[in-house]
Write a protein that holds these residues in place. Structure first.
Motif, PDB file in Angstrom:
ATOM      1  N   GLU A  10       1.027  -1.200  -0.076  1.00 20.37           N
ATOM      2  CA  GLU A  10       0.028   0.011  -0.220  1.00 20.37           C
ATOM      3  C   GLU A  10       0.953   1.266  -0.043  1.00 20.37           C
ATOM      4  O   GLU A  10       0.467   2.253  -0.554  1.00 20.37           O
ATOM      5  N   CYS A  11       2.046   1.368   0.579  1.00 16.48           N
ATOM      6  CA  CYS A  11       3.047   2.276   0.714  1.00 16.48           C
ATOM      7  C   CYS A  11       3.723   2.575  -0.376  1.00 16.48           C
ATOM      8  O   CYS A  11       4.504   3.499  -0.685  1.00 16.48           O
ATOM      9  N   ARG A  12       3.788   1.688  -1.322  1.00 13.48           N
ATOM     10  CA  ARG A  12       4.636   1.880  -2.762  1.00 13.48           C
ATOM     11  C   ARG A  12       4.324   3.407  -3.303  1.00 13.48           C
ATOM     12  O   ARG A  12       3.392   3.551  -3.378  1.00 13.48           O
ATOM     13  N   LEU A  14       5.313   6.049  -1.846  1.00 16.66           N
ATOM     14  CA  LEU A  14       5.128   6.981  -0.918  1.00 16.66           C
ATOM     15  C   LEU A  14       6.671   7.395  -0.406  1.00 16.66           C
ATOM     16  O   LEU A  14       7.375   6.418  -0.241  1.00 16.66           O
ATOM     17  N   GLN A  18       6.695   9.131   5.089  1.00 10.91           N
ATOM     18  CA  GLN A  18       5.505   9.443   5.428  1.00 10.91           C
ATOM     19  C   GLN A  18       4.662   8.092   5.711  1.00 10.91           C
ATOM     20  O   GLN A  18       3.543   7.814   5.820  1.00 10.91           O
ATOM     21  N   VAL A  19       5.444   6.737   5.537  1.00 15.53           N
ATOM     22  CA  VAL A  19       4.544   5.709   5.812  1.00 15.53           C
ATOM     23  C   VAL A  19       4.276   5.596   7.496  1.00 15.53           C
ATOM     24  O   VAL A  19       5.171   5.740   8.171  1.00 15.53           O
ATOM     25  N   LEU A  23      -1.448   3.150   8.104  1.00 18.44           N
ATOM     26  CA  LEU A  23      -1.754   2.665   6.621  1.00 18.44           C
ATOM     27  C   LEU A  23      -1.324   1.021   6.566  1.00 18.44           C
ATOM     28  O   LEU A  23      -2.074   0.452   5.960  1.00 18.44           O
ATOM     29  N   CYS A  24      -0.381   0.683   7.156  1.00 20.01           N
ATOM     30  CA  CYS A  24      -0.048  -0.854   7.180  1.00 20.01           C
ATOM     31  C   CYS A  24      -0.966  -1.624   7.789  1.00 20.01           C
ATOM     32  O   CYS A  24      -1.575  -2.472   7.127  1.00 20.01           O
ATOM     33  N   CYS A  28      -2.950  -2.416   4.065  1.00 21.45           N
ATOM     34  CA  CYS A  28      -2.042  -3.291   3.086  1.00 21.45           C
ATOM     35  C   CYS A  28      -2.069  -4.713   3.398  1.00 21.45           C
ATOM     36  O   CYS A  28      -2.205  -5.417   4.541  1.00 21.45           O
ATOM     37  N   ARG A  31       1.200  -6.631   4.422  1.00 25.84           N
ATOM     38  CA  ARG A  31       1.929  -6.152   5.689  1.00 25.84           C
ATOM     39  C   ARG A  31       2.716  -7.333   6.453  1.00 25.84           C
ATOM     40  O   ARG A  31       4.015  -7.023   6.945  1.00 25.84           O
ATOM     41  N   CYS A  34       6.021  -7.825   4.701  1.00 24.40           N
ATOM     42  CA  CYS A  34       6.857  -6.659   4.736  1.00 24.40           C
ATOM     43  C   CYS A  34       7.398  -6.747   6.138  1.00 24.40           C
ATOM     44  O   CYS A  34       8.755  -6.354   6.560  1.00 24.40           O
ATOM     45  N   TRP A  56       8.048  -0.359   9.032  1.00 21.31           N
ATOM     46  CA  TRP A  56       8.007  -1.616   8.397  1.00 21.31           C
ATOM     47  C   TRP A  56       6.824  -2.364   9.086  1.00 21.31           C
ATOM     48  O   TRP A  56       6.739  -2.660   9.992  1.00 21.31           O
TER      49      TRP A  56
END
Length: 96
Positions: A10-12, A14, A18-19, A23-24, A28, A31, A34, A56
């Motif tokens: 989902e963070c690709r 960014l 800012q992650v 969001l994760c 995502c 997750r 990751c 992460w």
């Protein structure tokens, strides 16, 4: 281990700073991949020194370092412990 999961993160795209954990945890689908990658590869410097950085898998560096220390710096064990805690109602306290 292939890293094709990164293309589905989902963070690709960014900027790394800012992650945020929310969001994760909320959006995502990769997750866990990751988080596992961070604990077993990305957080390691030259495969010798554990040096976590950035968010992460929904966890800040300090959180990952704490669980790695608890497990004797064994990435797979640390991953299992974090997932077990999540499953027992102890989610990442910083994502709320």
């Amino acid at each position: 281990m292939t890293e094709d999961w990164k293309t589905r993160a989902e963070c690709r795209g960014l900027p790394a700073l800012q992650v945020l954990p929310v969001l994760c945890f909320n959006e995502c689908s990769v997750r866990k991949e990751c988080l596992s990658h961070a604990l077993t590869s990305a957080d390691w410097h030259r495969d010798v020194t554990y040096d976590p950085h950035l968010v992460w898998g929904g966890y800040h560096p300090g959180e990952r370092h704490k669980v790695m220390k608890e497990t004797g710096f064994r990435g797979a064990k640390a991953f299992e412990l974090l997932i077990e805690r999540e499953n027992h109602g102890a989610p990442n306290k910083l994502c709320s």
